[in-house]
Enzyme design. Structure first.
Site, PDB file in Angstrom:
ATOM      1  N   LYS A 112       2.967   2.912   0.709  1.00  0.00           N
ATOM      2  CA  LYS A 112       3.941   4.228   0.737  1.00  0.00           C
ATOM      3  C   LYS A 112       4.232   4.222   2.105  1.00  0.00           C
ATOM      4  CE  LYS A 112       2.651   5.141  -3.406  1.00  0.00           C
ATOM      5  NZ  LYS A 112       3.608   5.423  -4.719  1.00  0.00           N
TER       6      LYS A 112
HETATM    7  C1  LIG Z   1      -2.144   1.894  -4.009  1.00  0.00           C
HETATM    8  C2  LIG Z   1      -0.996   1.876  -5.151  1.00  0.00           C
HETATM    9  N1  LIG Z   1      -0.576   0.933  -5.864  1.00  0.00           N
HETATM   10  C3  LIG Z   1       0.363   0.916  -6.811  1.00  0.00           C
HETATM   11  C4  LIG Z   1       0.848   2.187  -6.952  1.00  0.00           C
HETATM   12  C5  LIG Z   1       1.886   2.303  -7.888  1.00  0.00           C
HETATM   13  O1  LIG Z   1       3.232   2.279  -7.541  1.00  0.00           O
HETATM   14  P1  LIG Z   1       4.378   2.916  -8.272  1.00  0.00           P
HETATM   15  O2  LIG Z   1       4.194   4.568  -8.640  1.00  0.00           O
HETATM   16  O3  LIG Z   1       5.726   2.963  -7.405  1.00  0.00           O
HETATM   17  O4  LIG Z   1       4.580   2.220  -9.622  1.00  0.00           O
HETATM   18  C6  LIG Z   1       0.525   3.227  -6.107  1.00  0.00           C
HETATM   19  C7  LIG Z   1       1.089   4.699  -6.445  1.00  0.00           C
HETATM   20  O5  LIG Z   1       1.865   4.945  -7.327  1.00  0.00           O
HETATM   21  C8  LIG Z   1      -0.241   3.212  -5.301  1.00  0.00           C
HETATM   22  O6  LIG Z   1      -0.872   4.303  -4.360  1.00  0.00           O
HETATM   23  N1  LIG Z   2       0.655   6.639  -6.463  1.00  0.00           N
HETATM   24  C1  LIG Z   2       1.466   7.450  -6.077  1.00  0.00           C
HETATM   25  C2  LIG Z   2       1.985   8.424  -7.276  1.00  0.00           C
HETATM   26  C3  LIG Z   2       3.408   8.962  -6.799  1.00  0.00           C
HETATM   27  O1  LIG Z   2       4.379   8.017  -6.755  1.00  0.00           O
HETATM   28  P1  LIG Z   2       5.650   8.302  -6.205  1.00  0.00           P
HETATM   29  O2  LIG Z   2       6.095   6.670  -5.663  1.00  0.00           O
HETATM   30  O3  LIG Z   2       6.512   8.732  -6.852  1.00  0.00           O
HETATM   31  O4  LIG Z   2       5.640   8.875  -4.724  1.00  0.00           O
HETATM   32  C4  LIG Z   2       0.779   8.409  -5.002  1.00  0.00           C
HETATM   33  O5  LIG Z   2       0.062   7.808  -4.325  1.00  0.00           O
HETATM   34  O6  LIG Z   2       1.048   9.566  -4.861  1.00  0.00           O
END
Ligand SMILES: Cc1ncc(COP(=O)(O)O)c(C=O)c1O
Ligand SMILES: N[C@@H](CCOP(=O)(O)O)C(=O)O
Length: 464
Positions: A112
Site C-alpha cells: 500500500k
Molecule cells: C498484504 C496485502 N495483500 C493483499 C491485499 C489485497 O489487495 P487488494 O485489496 O488490492 O486486492 C491486501 C489488502 O487488501 C493486503 O494488505
Molecule cells: N487490505 C486492505 C483493504 C482495503 O483495500 P484498499 O486497497 O481498497 O484500500 C487494507 O489493508 O486495508
C-alpha cells in the site's frame, strides 16, 4: 484524458477532480474514458527508466499535465525517498520461471505504501496550492490504514480518520496505526469486520451533502489514483525480468481482497503490457475464486484467516472489472450493482464467464496450505513469505503452466504477520522500525459497528 463513472451518471472530469471525487457521485467508480495504449517501442524505451521515471511516464498518459511537471517530479521523488530499496519494487528470482515482486520496502512494510506515499503528497499539494481542507476517510483491514496515516501524519491542512475492524488486524498493523500520536489522526476500532467498515465509509461518501460539508477525501482503492499508481510496478516488474523470460508467457499472481491490486494489473494489460494471465489468489474468503470458477458473485460468510488483510468478502473494484466485461455499458453495470444490493448476488452469462476465464484464474488458499507453503519455501529457498504472499505462491503452484513465467506479488513483509509465521515454528527477527513500535502508547477509540456513533466521532474530530 477525461474520467467517467462505471454507472454513467457523472459528467466527465479531469484528473485532479477525479482524485478529489474518490467514490463517483453516482455511487459508481471512476475510470478513464479511454485507456491509453502503450506500444512495443515505448516499452522498449521504458526498460532504461528508473522506478520514478517510469511512474512519471505512465502518469503523463493520464494526468493531462494538470500538475506542473516539476511539481509532479518533486512529489514522486519525495514519495519514494523513504523506501528502503532504491529500486522501490525489486524483482527477485526464486527459481527458474518463478519471481517475486517485492512491494514491501516502503515505510509500513506493505504494498500500500507504493501508492499511498504518493497520495499523501498529492493531498498535501492540493491543500497547499488550492487551499482546500482535506479530511481523509478510509477503511482498512490493516495495511491501507497504516500506509495512509504514515503518508499524511502531521501534515498541515489534512486530517485523517481510519476505521479498522477491532481485534481483526495483526498486532503490528494495529501498532503502526495507533501509535501515531499526531493531532491530525483519528483511529476508530470498529467492533465488526472490514466489510462493515468499508460499508460505512462508502455510505458516507455517497451522502453528497455530508461529503461536501466535511470535505471527505478517499484513500482506498475506490480512488482511481490508487489503481493508477499500482499499475507502475506491473510494468516495472515485466521490464526487469531476465530478457529470455520476457519472451515467454508471463503471468502475474496477485494476492487479492478488494480487487484493487489485480485491477491495476488488468489496466496494465489493457494498456498493452504483454501479460498472459492474471492469477487471483485469495484466502478462505474466496468470493473471487467462486466468481472466476462459476460466474456467481455472492458474498459468503466472513472468516478470520492467517492473512487478515485479505479477510474481505465485498471486493470494491469488482465493479470496475464488470464495466469492461460488460463492454463498457454503464446501464448493464448499474443493473447488476442494483441486483447485488437487492438480491445479494449476481450471475453472469456463460459467454461472459468464458471471457473471464480467458484472462483470469483464481484460487483461495486454505489456512493450512498457507502455513505449509511458508514453511516449505523457508526450508527450500531460505525465502520467508508473508501469509498473503504465501496464498499467492499457492496459486502460482496450482496454475503456472509448463514454460510460463510467474511473478507473484509479495504484498507484505512477514514481520507484519508474526502471529501466522510463529505457527510454522519459524522465529523471525523484526526490523528495527517494527520492534520500536511495541514500546509506544496507542491512540484509538473502540466503537460499536453503529453508523451514528461513528459519525459522531468523525464530526467531533472535524470540529464542525
Ligand atoms: C498484504 C496485502 N495483500 C493483499 C491485499 C489485497 O489487495 P487488494 O485489496 O488490492 O486486492 C491486501 C489488502 O487488501 C493486503 O494488505
Ligand atoms: N487490505 C486492505 C483493504 C482495503 O483495500 P484498499 O486497497 O481498497 O484500500 C487494507 O489493508 O486495508
Amino acid at each position: 484524458m477525461k474520467y467517467i463513472s462505471t454507472r454513467g451518471q457523472v459528467e466527465a472530469k479531469g484528473f485532479v477532480d477525479t482524485v478529489l471525487m474518490g467514490l463517483a457521485d453516482d455511487g459508481g467508480l471512476m475510470i478513464p474514458q479511454e485507456i491509453p495504449a502503450v506500444t512495443a517501442g515505448q516499452l522498449e524505451q521504458w526498460k532504461k527508466l528508473s522506478y520514478e521515471e517510469l511512474f512519471l511516464a505512465i502518469f503523463s498518459l493520464y494526468s493531462n499535465d494538470e500538475i506542473p511537471a516539476d511539481d509532479l517530479k518533486a512529489m514522486v521523488s519525495r514519495s519514494y525517498a523513504s523506501f528502503r530499496s532504491p529500486e522501490v519494487a525489486p524483482v527477485v528470482k526464486l527459481k527458474d520461471n518463478q519471481y517475486v515482486l517485492e512491494l514491501f520496502h516502503g515505510p509500513t512494510f506493505a504494498f500500500k505504501d507504493v501508492a499511498l506515499q504518493y497520495i499523501g503528497e498529492f493531498y498535501s499539494y492540493v491543500s497547499r496550492t488550492r487551499g482546500e481542507i482535506i479530511h481523509i476517510l478510509g477503511a482498512t483491514s490493516g495495511d491501507t490504514g497504516a500506509a495512509a496515516i504514515q503518508g499524511v501524519r502531521g501534515k498541515e491542512g489534512i486530517k485523517i480518520s481510519i476505521l479498522h475492524p477491532h481485534q481483526k488486524v495483526s498486532k503490528v498493523q494495529e501498532l503502526q496505526m495507533t501509535t501515531a500520536a499526531d493531532d491530525n489522526v483519528l483511529n476508530l476500532s470498529v467492533k465488526g469486520n472490514f466489510d462493515d467498515c468499508q460499508k460505512v465509509i462508502k455510505e458516507l461518501f455517497a451522502d453528497l451533502d455530508f461529503k461536501a460539508k466535511h470535505h471527505l477525501r478517499a484513500i482506498n482503492s475506490i480512488n482511481f489514483v490508487r489503481i493508477l499508481a499500482q499499475t507502475v510496478y506491473y510494468f516495472y516488474a515485466y521490464l526487469h525480468l531476465e530478457a529470455a523470460d520476457q519472451q515467454k508467457k508471463v503471468n502475474f499472481i496477485v494476492p487479492s481482497g478488494n480487487f484493487g491490486n489485480v485491477f491495476s494489473g488488468y489496466l496494465a494489460k489493457k494498456m498493452g503490457l504483454p501479460v498472459h494471465k492474471l492469477i487471483i489468489a485469495t484466502n478462505e474468503n474466496n468470493i473471487l475464486e467462486r466468481f472466476v470458477t462459476t460466474g456467481e458473485y455472492q458474498p459468503g460468510e466472513f472468516k478470520s484467516t492467517h492473512s487478515p488483510s485479505m479477510d474481505i468478502q465485498v471486493a470494491s473494484n469488482f465493479e470496475r472489472y464488470l464495466y469492461y466485461l460488460m463492454g463498457e455499458d454503464a446501464t448493464k453495470v448499474s443493473a447488476y450493482m442494483n441486483q447485488l444490493q437487492t438480491e445479494g448476488r449476481i450471475v453472469i452469462s456463460p459467454e461472459d464467464l468464458k471471457r473471464v476465464q480467458e484472462e483470469f484464474a483464481a484460487y483461495g488458499a486454505g489456512n493450512d496450505e498457507c502455513l505449509e507453503v511458508i514453511g516449505r519455501y523457508q526450508k527450500d529457498t531460505g525465502y520467508l513469505l508473508d501469509p498473503h504472499t504465501a496464498c499467492g505462491i499457492t496459486a502460482y503452484e496450482r496454475f503456472s503452466g509448463e514454460g510460463e513465467v510467474g511473478i507473484t506479488l509479495a504484498t507484505a513483509h512477514p514481520a507484519k504477520f508474526d502471529e501466522a509465521i510463529a505457527l510454522t515454528g519459524i522465529k523471525q527477527e523484526f526490523p528495527e522500525e517494527i520492534s520500536q513500535l511495541f514500546s509506544k502508547t496507542q491512540h484509538q477509540e473502540v466503537v460499536d459497528f453503529d453508523k451514528e456513533e461513528i459519525v459522531r466521532q468523525l464530526v467531533a474530530f472535524y470540529g464542525n
